[in-house]
Write a protein that holds these residues in place. Structure first.
Motif, short mmCIF file in Angstrom:
data_model
loop_
_atom_site.label_atom_id
_atom_site.label_comp_id
_atom_site.label_asym_id
_atom_site.label_seq_id
_atom_site.Cartn_x
_atom_site.Cartn_y
_atom_site.Cartn_z
N GLY A 54 39.92 37.76 41.07
CA GLY A 54 40.44 38.60 40.00
C GLY A 54 39.33 39.21 39.16
O GLY A 54 39.39 39.13 37.92
N PRO A 55 38.32 39.86 39.78
CA PRO A 55 37.14 40.31 39.03
C PRO A 55 37.22 41.75 38.52
O PRO A 55 36.23 42.26 38.00
N THR A 56 38.37 42.40 38.66
CA THR A 56 38.42 43.84 38.36
C THR A 56 38.86 44.15 36.93
O THR A 56 38.81 45.31 36.52
N ALA A 57 39.30 43.15 36.18
CA ALA A 57 39.75 43.41 34.81
C ALA A 57 39.70 42.11 34.02
O ALA A 57 39.63 41.01 34.57
N GLY A 58 39.73 42.25 32.69
CA GLY A 58 39.88 41.11 31.81
C GLY A 58 38.77 40.08 31.92
O GLY A 58 37.59 40.39 32.10
N ILE A 59 39.16 38.81 31.83
CA ILE A 59 38.21 37.71 31.85
C ILE A 59 37.39 37.71 33.15
O ILE A 59 36.18 37.49 33.14
N GLY A 60 38.04 37.94 34.28
CA GLY A 60 37.36 37.92 35.57
C GLY A 60 36.23 38.94 35.65
O GLY A 60 35.13 38.64 36.13
N ARG A 61 36.50 40.16 35.19
CA ARG A 61 35.48 41.21 35.21
C ARG A 61 34.30 40.84 34.32
O ARG A 61 33.14 40.95 34.74
N SER A 62 34.59 40.40 33.11
CA SER A 62 33.51 40.07 32.18
C SER A 62 32.71 38.87 32.67
O SER A 62 31.47 38.83 32.51
N MET A 63 33.36 37.89 33.28
CA MET A 63 32.62 36.74 33.80
C MET A 63 31.76 37.13 34.99
O MET A 63 30.64 36.63 35.16
N ALA A 64 32.26 38.05 35.84
CA ALA A 64 31.47 38.52 36.97
C ALA A 64 30.20 39.21 36.47
O ALA A 64 29.09 38.97 36.98
N LYS A 337 51.11 45.50 32.93
CA LYS A 337 49.82 45.01 32.45
C LYS A 337 49.86 43.57 31.95
O LYS A 337 48.84 43.04 31.54
N ILE A 338 51.03 42.96 31.95
CA ILE A 338 51.13 41.61 31.41
C ILE A 338 50.72 40.62 32.50
O ILE A 338 51.54 39.95 33.10
N ILE A 339 49.41 40.60 32.79
CA ILE A 339 48.88 39.85 33.90
C ILE A 339 47.63 39.10 33.47
O ILE A 339 46.88 39.59 32.63
N ALA A 340 47.40 37.96 34.07
CA ALA A 340 46.15 37.20 33.97
C ALA A 340 45.79 36.82 32.54
O ALA A 340 46.19 35.76 32.08
N SER A 341 45.01 37.62 31.84
CA SER A 341 44.46 37.18 30.55
C SER A 341 45.19 37.77 29.38
O SER A 341 44.60 38.01 28.34
#
Length: 346
Positions: A54-64, A337-341
């Motif tokens: 899940g690296p394309t948005a939200g927490i996943g993107r920022s952590m990547a 958009k109500i997904i993941a983080s």
């Protein structure tokens, strides 16, 4: 005699209070010390590659991006090929690291398509020195609803993504860590399933996140002696584009942590504790939430989530009316958009 008993009673209370204050102070000092100390060299401690789902948005993107800034090469696992290419390009352009991408729709796990995707992931990590795994991918859709209002397939999809996929990805990566005798597995949980007494209208979501916390705790004990740190990181609310402005406004702004700030804290906390709350603001919120009687908390949370449910219902109604006015055209809405983080990060 009564005076002696009273004196002993008050002395005991004072002693217990002193112990409690000491414990709180120790935890606070430990947190401050971790924030001030030099960040751990993740490449040297764990390995040169990280896998992020899940690296394309939200927490996943920022952590990547944060892991790339620490010099780790990245295997990016997600379901949208265009977004995977975009984040991969961004990382390679801004950091001197390598990236690989794996296309994987986690809602298809345990199906034929899912097995093919899992085979691609195993092939991608084969031979790589994968030191860090971040299991971030998850869904919270359909949001705040009563259990009976949604078809069971929606709940089954949530369980596949939040539970089965996380378990399968861990099973694909962990054996290599065990052979090398080092590694870190970070599972992104939620306060809703780990720290809060209840989370009404998000019952299945909270249940999946409870699994993540318990899975992480036990796996940590199981593999600690083999050099593998397993932890569940527990966010409350994180500010991302996944949450509509109407919902953001219902929370105290102090506790809505910017996603990049959360990612910096989360990466710093890798390897420190089987279950942790990386954000200082979230730790304060956790402390505050833990001092309310459960019946008061339950009533307040139920009322808050009923208000969220009303917001979601208005959004869906607006989407349906707008969709009907555009024959055959798909309209992207906040409901998507109500997904993941988003709000259920609690």
């Amino acid at each position: 005699m009564m005076a002696a008993v009273a004196a002993w009673f008050f002395f005991s209370l004072a002693w217990l209070g002193a112990i409690h204050v000491s414990i709180v102070a120790f935890r606070l000092l430990a947190h401050v010390a971790l924030c001030l100390r030099r960040p751990r060299d993740l490449r040297r401690r764990y390995g040169t590659w990280a896998v992020v789902t899940g690296p394309t948005a939200g927490i996943g993107r920022s952590m990547a991006l944060e892991l790339a800034s620490r010099g780790l090469n990245l295997v990016l696992v997600g379901r949208d090929p265009a977004k995977l290419r975009e984040i991969s390009s961004t990382i390679c352009r801004t950091h001197a690291v390598q990236t690989e991408t794996v296309l994987f729709d986690f809602s298809l796990v345990s199906t034929v398509q899912g097995e093919r995707a899992m085979a691609r992931l195993r092939e991608a990590v084969e031979g790589l020195d994968v030191g860090v795994l971040v299991n971030n991918a998850g869904i919270a859709k359909p949001g705040a609803v009563y259990f009976h209002e949604v078809d069971v397939e929606a709940w089954a999809r949530m369980i596949r993504v939040n539970v089965l996929a996380l378990t399968d990805v861990t099973a694909a990566v962990l054996p290599g860590m065990a052979r090398r005798g080092r590694g870190a597995i970070v599972n992104i949980g939620s306060a809703s399933g780990s720290l809060l007494p209840s989370y009404p209208l998000y019952s299945v979501y909270a249940g999946t996140k409870r699994y993540v916390a318990d899975f992480s705790r036990s796996l940590s004990v199981e593999y600690r002696s083999r050099g593998i740190d397993v932890q569940c990181q527990v966010p409350f609310l994180v500010q991302t584009n996944m949450v509509s402005s109407a919902l953001k406004s219902s929370f105290v702004r102090l506790f809505v942590v910017p996603v990049d700030a959360y990612a910096r804290a989360a990466v710093r906390w890798i390897g420190h504790g089987a279950v942790c709350v990386p954000s200082v603001a979230h730790r304060i919120q956790c402390f505050y939430a833990g001092h309310w009687p459960e019946f008061i908390y339950d009533a307040a949370r139920l009322e808050q989530h009923r208000k969220q449910r009303a917001i979601f219902r208005r959004i869906r109604s607006w989407r349906n009316s707008l969709g009907n006015s555009r024959k055959g055209g798909r309209v992207a809405t906040d409901d998507d958009k109500i997904i993941a983080s988003g709000v259920p990060s609690e």
